[in-house]
Design a protein around this motif. Structure first.
Motif, PDB file in Angstrom:
ATOM      1  N   ARG A 207       0.814  -1.205   0.000  1.00 27.12           N
ATOM      2  CA  ARG A 207       0.000   0.000   0.000  1.00 27.12           C
ATOM      3  C   ARG A 207       0.857   1.269   0.000  1.00 27.12           C
ATOM      4  NH1 ARG A 207      -5.067  -0.066   2.551  1.00 27.12           N
ATOM      5  NH2 ARG A 207      -4.402  -1.715   3.963  1.00 27.12           N
ATOM      6  N   SER A 232       1.152  -6.714  -2.465  1.00 31.46           N
ATOM      7  CA  SER A 232       0.228  -7.137  -1.416  1.00 31.46           C
ATOM      8  C   SER A 232      -1.196  -6.959  -1.925  1.00 31.46           C
ATOM      9  CB  SER A 232       0.414  -6.281  -0.172  1.00 31.46           C
ATOM     10  OG  SER A 232      -0.085  -4.973  -0.416  1.00 31.46           O
ATOM     11  N   VAL A 247       0.504 -11.606  -4.017  1.00 38.53           N
ATOM     12  CA  VAL A 247       1.192 -12.683  -3.329  1.00 38.53           C
ATOM     13  C   VAL A 247       0.474 -12.927  -2.004  1.00 38.53           C
ATOM     14  CG1 VAL A 247       3.352 -13.305  -2.159  1.00 38.53           C
ATOM     15  CG2 VAL A 247       3.419 -12.129  -4.373  1.00 38.53           C
ATOM     16  N   THR A 250      -4.473 -15.725  -0.776  1.00 40.13           N
ATOM     17  CA  THR A 250      -5.436 -15.737  -1.872  1.00 40.13           C
ATOM     18  C   THR A 250      -4.808 -15.282  -3.172  1.00 40.13           C
ATOM     19  OG1 THR A 250      -6.127 -13.620  -0.990  1.00 40.13           O
ATOM     20  CG2 THR A 250      -7.517 -15.490  -0.523  1.00 40.13           C
ATOM     21  N   SER A 265       3.357  -4.501   5.316  1.00 41.23           N
ATOM     22  CA  SER A 265       3.382  -4.627   6.772  1.00 41.23           C
ATOM     23  C   SER A 265       3.689  -6.044   7.247  1.00 41.23           C
ATOM     24  CB  SER A 265       2.054  -4.149   7.361  1.00 41.23           C
ATOM     25  OG  SER A 265       0.994  -4.930   6.852  1.00 41.23           O
ATOM     26  N   GLN A 269      -1.809 -13.168   6.073  1.00 43.14           N
ATOM     27  CA  GLN A 269      -2.261 -13.635   4.749  1.00 43.14           C
ATOM     28  C   GLN A 269      -1.203 -13.369   3.686  1.00 43.14           C
ATOM     29  OE1 GLN A 269      -4.101 -11.457   6.599  1.00 43.14           O
ATOM     30  NE2 GLN A 269      -5.883 -12.625   7.253  1.00 43.14           N
ATOM     31  N   ASN A 284      10.893  -1.060   5.386  1.00 46.20           N
ATOM     32  CA  ASN A 284       9.665  -0.496   5.945  1.00 46.20           C
ATOM     33  C   ASN A 284      10.045   0.628   6.893  1.00 46.20           C
ATOM     34  OD1 ASN A 284       7.194  -0.197   7.608  1.00 46.20           O
ATOM     35  ND2 ASN A 284       6.525  -2.026   6.481  1.00 46.20           N
ATOM     36  N   ASP A 302      12.499   5.227   4.815  1.00 45.58           N
ATOM     37  CA  ASP A 302      11.530   5.616   3.794  1.00 45.58           C
ATOM     38  C   ASP A 302      11.861   4.950   2.464  1.00 45.58           C
ATOM     39  OD1 ASP A 302       9.666   6.837   2.204  1.00 45.58           O
ATOM     40  OD2 ASP A 302      10.709   8.772   2.123  1.00 45.58           O
TER      41      ASP A 302
HETATM   42  C1  LIG Z   1      -9.480 -13.485   3.634  1.00 43.87           C
HETATM   43  C2  LIG Z   1      -8.307 -12.578   3.435  1.00 43.87           C
HETATM   44  C3  LIG Z   1      -7.359 -12.924   2.486  1.00 43.87           C
HETATM   45  C4  LIG Z   1      -6.262 -12.079   2.261  1.00 43.87           C
HETATM   46  N1  LIG Z   1      -5.333 -12.452   1.328  1.00 43.87           N
HETATM   47  C5  LIG Z   1      -4.245 -11.682   1.144  1.00 43.87           C
HETATM   48  C6  LIG Z   1      -3.220 -12.043   0.203  1.00 43.87           C
HETATM   49  O1  LIG Z   1      -3.310 -13.042  -0.512  1.00 43.87           O
HETATM   50  N2  LIG Z   1      -2.129 -11.229   0.088  1.00 43.87           N
HETATM   51  C7  LIG Z   1      -1.974 -10.091   0.828  1.00 43.87           C
HETATM   52  O2  LIG Z   1      -0.946  -9.397   0.674  1.00 43.87           O
HETATM   53  N3  LIG Z   1      -2.918  -9.722   1.705  1.00 43.87           N
HETATM   54  C8  LIG Z   1      -4.058 -10.483   1.875  1.00 43.87           C
HETATM   55  N4  LIG Z   1      -5.011 -10.058   2.752  1.00 43.87           N
HETATM   56  C9  LIG Z   1      -4.904  -8.701   3.332  1.00 43.87           C
HETATM   57  C10 LIG Z   1      -3.958  -8.603   4.513  1.00 43.87           C
HETATM   58  O3  LIG Z   1      -4.659  -8.913   5.694  1.00 43.87           O
HETATM   59  C11 LIG Z   1      -3.418  -7.136   4.631  1.00 43.87           C
HETATM   60  O4  LIG Z   1      -4.507  -6.248   4.719  1.00 43.87           O
HETATM   61  C12 LIG Z   1      -2.552  -6.700   3.446  1.00 43.87           C
HETATM   62  O5  LIG Z   1      -1.569  -7.670   3.178  1.00 43.87           O
HETATM   63  C13 LIG Z   1      -1.889  -5.369   3.777  1.00 43.87           C
HETATM   64  O6  LIG Z   1      -1.154  -4.902   2.669  1.00 43.87           O
HETATM   65  P1  LIG Z   1       0.096  -3.908   2.901  1.00 43.87           P
HETATM   66  O7  LIG Z   1       1.088  -4.582   3.749  1.00 43.87           O
HETATM   67  O8  LIG Z   1       0.499  -3.452   1.554  1.00 43.87           O
HETATM   68  O9  LIG Z   1      -0.604  -2.657   3.599  1.00 43.87           O
HETATM   69  P2  LIG Z   1      -0.475  -2.127   5.086  1.00 43.87           P
HETATM   70  O10 LIG Z   1      -0.794  -3.179   6.063  1.00 43.87           O
HETATM   71  O11 LIG Z   1      -1.233  -0.868   5.111  1.00 43.87           O
HETATM   72  O12 LIG Z   1       1.070  -1.826   5.244  1.00 43.87           O
HETATM   73  C14 LIG Z   1       1.736  -0.783   4.643  1.00 43.87           C
HETATM   74  C15 LIG Z   1       3.135  -0.755   5.224  1.00 43.87           C
HETATM   75  O13 LIG Z   1       3.910   0.202   4.548  1.00 43.87           O
HETATM   76  C16 LIG Z   1       4.741   0.879   5.486  1.00 43.87           C
HETATM   77  N5  LIG Z   1       5.054   2.196   4.913  1.00 43.87           N
HETATM   78  C17 LIG Z   1       4.213   3.243   4.696  1.00 43.87           C
HETATM   79  N6  LIG Z   1       4.867   4.263   4.100  1.00 43.87           N
HETATM   80  C18 LIG Z   1       6.147   3.867   3.931  1.00 43.87           C
HETATM   81  C19 LIG Z   1       7.307   4.474   3.371  1.00 43.87           C
HETATM   82  N7  LIG Z   1       7.269   5.701   2.839  1.00 43.87           N
HETATM   83  N8  LIG Z   1       8.456   3.773   3.388  1.00 43.87           N
HETATM   84  C20 LIG Z   1       8.518   2.524   3.918  1.00 43.87           C
HETATM   85  N9  LIG Z   1       7.453   1.896   4.446  1.00 43.87           N
HETATM   86  C21 LIG Z   1       6.275   2.555   4.449  1.00 43.87           C
HETATM   87  C22 LIG Z   1       3.928   0.931   6.742  1.00 43.87           C
HETATM   88  O14 LIG Z   1       4.782   1.049   7.876  1.00 43.87           O
HETATM   89  C23 LIG Z   1       3.198  -0.407   6.715  1.00 43.87           C
HETATM   90  O15 LIG Z   1       3.920  -1.417   7.389  1.00 43.87           O
HETATM   91  C24 LIG Z   1      -6.116 -10.882   2.993  1.00 43.87           C
HETATM   92  C25 LIG Z   1      -7.077 -10.557   3.949  1.00 43.87           C
HETATM   93  C26 LIG Z   1      -8.158 -11.364   4.168  1.00 43.87           C
HETATM   94  C27 LIG Z   1      -9.176 -10.986   5.186  1.00 43.87           C
END
Ligand SMILES: Cc1cc2nc3c(=O)[nH]c(=O)nc-3n(C[C@H](O)[C@H](O)[C@H](O)COP(=O)(O)OP(=O)(O)OC[C@H]3O[C@@H](n4cnc5c(N)ncnc54)[C@H](O)[C@@H]3O)c2cc1C
Lengths: 315, 251
Positions: A207, A232, A247, A250, A265, A269, A284, A302
């Motif tokens: 994200r 993600s 990745v 799901t 993060s 999952q 991160n 960053d």
């Molecule tokens: C049934 C189910 C199935 C799912 N299947 C999957 C799946 O297959 N794959 C998957 O990935 N997720 C899956 N999810 C979702 C999962 O639970 C998380 O919501 C998702 O992985 C979060 O994505 P993220 O890490 O990109 O976002 P976030 O959790 O929002 O993390 C963003 C990270 O970026 C960091 N960040 C922000 N800005 C910066 C910066 N400038 N520099 C460095 N770091 C920074 C933050 O510190 C944070 O750790 C599933 C959820 C459910 C309920």
């Protein structure tokens, strides 16, 4: 005669055998006293059959040519596989979207249970598989008198090498095929980057990349590394990248030598998808992010500064 | 007019970090939050939207599970389902996908829906089988891992999330659909709806009522935790990171 006769359903597209099939062969070879047959369903499967025949450990390739087999529709393939399965003790397919769609339909037609995502062979009727997004591993046993239909967790097995010389036999499978399911199109997000499921190195973004444009710094780093790019779920849901890059539980389960998670993060999952990566690097800005609990090498900061810097220093 | 049948499963909530029983006999579920499987919530949401667009007149939600599964069915009714059926299984009984599919087939034969929607997988056993098995036993089309479903007359056009991108299928109805995550975002339940849901019909039946004999054919002998990864190192800057990667021969 071999005690265990294993039928593997080949996955292929555009005349090329998918590497998932060679991984299924490795799994099948772990079954003692086994004989391996690969079945190729296509309109003209000659080239795919030849590729399957070259896989080590394969004894026989069955080529089932039929105009209806142009696209892998579960409703069309399943009755043919069920008919072909007579005389086999095991029917395997890969746990890709192809196999996950197809194999349960085959199992139901044969009236036998299906095992999903087998990751290890204990014996011909006993296997290990992950549940709860890989947070538990169970040992499952099927009675010897039942045919075993299973999907093979491809990240758990190396692809078998070439060097085999199996016979190829054309087969006519006489069953009624439904017309209630029709293929319309497939829109593949075309990219000349390495394939996510087989790449040695994968760079993944979350994200935090903020936009489709934000992903550019990852594509650029990936190019330098000869890496595939993953994402993600949050990045896919937000529309930064297409779904085939996801990745995780799901999305795709991958096993690269090197996985670089950028701005991810580390939700359980997501971690499900990278448990088999040899080395995990995390970048991160949050030192408390759960991704650092599984990372082999962690760097806090960053990403918008660190990723271009990393690319530069790799020169 | 058309009916939609949605199947839901009661599972450990996706936010819970599961614990194994020390003797390896299973997953500890005592005192743990249980919810509707997230993919099944998406299935229900899709059915409700179809009904509200006029594509069907009734949404029936069904589950197979212990008596407590009534809680999840009540939640489904509060989301907007018209009525619920619980096929009650013994507490702790394992319902394998093939048994679930046979049970749903019996409900399909009773209710004669045009559309059946299920989650693509339950996040407890991660099997990803029941929808496909139901479609096989019913001898009807399946469109799994759906990210859009469009209905027109007696056909549906479905976009599916597959490894290589998005695949589009056209199927004749009746058909079975299984949902992927991006199909929709399920609604939140509002308090007045919870009150209203208490008055909606929730029927409990047994396997015997439906003429189904549950079979347990797969023996699960042991539960163990996955191998833990060794704790890694933190590097202080990019130069150190590159050094560490070089040392491992990775770049
Ligand atoms: C049934 C189910 C199935 C799912 N299947 C999957 C799946 O297959 N794959 C998957 O990935 N997720 C899956 N999810 C979702 C999962 O639970 C998380 O919501 C998702 O992985 C979060 O994505 P993220 O890490 O990109 O976002 P976030 O959790 O929002 O993390 C963003 C990270 O970026 C960091 N960040 C922000 N800005 C910066 C910066 N400038 N520099 C460095 N770091 C920074 C933050 O510190 C944070 O750790 C599933 C959820 C459910 C309920």
């Amino acid at each position: 005669m071999a005690a265990n006769k294993i039928l593997i359903v080949a996955e292929h597209a555009g005349g090329a055998l998918n590497p998932s099939t060679a991984k299924c062969v490795t799994c099948a070879r772990a079954i003692e006293d086994g004989e391996i047959t690969v079945a190729v369903f296509a309109t003209d499967g000659s080239s795919v059959a030849a590729q399957a025949a070259a896989l080590q450990g394969v004894t026989q390739v069955l080529q089932i040519d039929n105009a209806a087999n142009g696209h892998p529709l579960a409703a069309v393939l399943a009755p043919q596989i069920a008919a072909l399965a007579d005389g086999f003790t095991h029917v395997f397919g890969p746990s890709t979207t192809f196999g996950k769609d197809l194999m349960p339909r085959v199992a139901a037609l044969i009236d036998t249970p299906q095992l999903s995502d087998i990751m290890a062979v204990e014996s011909a009727h006993c296997f290990r598989r992950p549940i709860y997004a890989g947070n538990a591993i169970i040992t499952v046993k099927v009675p010897a008198d039942l045919k075993i239909v299973a999907t093979v967790r491809t990240a758990s097995f190396e692809a078998v090498a070439d060097g085999g010389a199996a016979s190829v036999e054309k087969r006519d499978v006489q069953v009624d095929l439904p017309t209630h399911t029709r293929f319309v199109e497939i829109s593949a997000a075309s990219s000349d980057r390495p394939d996510l499921q087989t790449a040695r190195t994968v760079v993944s973004g979350g994200r935090a990349l903020g936009s489709a444009d934000g992903f550019r710094i990852l594509y650029s780093l990936a190019e330098k590394l000869g890496a595939a790019v993953g994402a993600s779920r949050a990045a896919v849901d937000a529309g930064y990248v297409p779904n085939d890059m996801q990745v995780g539980q799901t999305g795709k389960i991958i096993s690269p030598e090197l996985y670089i998670a950028v701005g991810i993060s580390g939700a359980i999952q997501h971690l499900t998808g990278i448990k088999d990566a040899r080395t995990i690097v995390a970048i991160n800005k949050d030192a408390e992010a759960p991704i650092f609990e599984v990372a082999d090498i962690g760097l806090v900061g960053d990403l918008f500064a660190l990723v271009p810097e990393l690319e530069k220093q790799l020169a | 007019m058309a009916k939609i049948l949605v199947a839901i499963k009661r599972v450990v909530d996706y936010n819970v970090r599961i614990r194994l029983k020390p003797d390896g006999s299973g997953v500890a579920t005592e005192g743990v939050k249980l919810s509707i499987n997230p993919f099944d919530e998406i299935a229900l949401e899709e059915a409700l939207r179809m009904r509200d667009r006029g594509a069907a007149e009734e949404v029936i939600v069904a589950s197979i599970g212990p008596a407590e599964t009534q809680q999840q069915l009540r939640t489904a009714l509060a989301m907007g389902a018209d009525r619920a059926v619980l096929v009650q299984a013994d507490a702790g009984a394992v319902v394998e996908p093939l048994t679930a599919a046979r049970t749903l087939l019996a409900l399909v034969e009773r209710e004669k829906p045009q559309i059946v929607i299920l989650g693509k997988q339950a996040i407890d056993d991660d099997n990803n089988q029941t929808g496909q098995m139901l479609a096989a036993l019913w001898d009807r089309p399946q469109a799994t891992f759906a990210s859009t479903i469009e209905l027109k007359d007696d056909k549906a056009t479905v976009r599916r999330e597959v490894d290589t991108g998005l695949e589009t299928l056209e199927v004749d109805l009746p058909a079975v659909f299984t949902t992927d995550l991006r199909l929709n975002e399920p609604r939140y339940v509002k308090l007045p709806d919870i009150m209203k849901a208490k008055k909606k019909p929730l029927e409990t039946v047994t396997f015997t009522d439906l003429g189904v004999t549950p079979k347990q054919q797969v023996e699960v002998s042991h539960y163990e935790p996955p191998p833990v990864r060794q704790k890694g190192v933190m590097v202080k800057d990019v130069a150190e990171l590159v050094g560490a990667l070089k040392k491992r021969g990775l770049v």
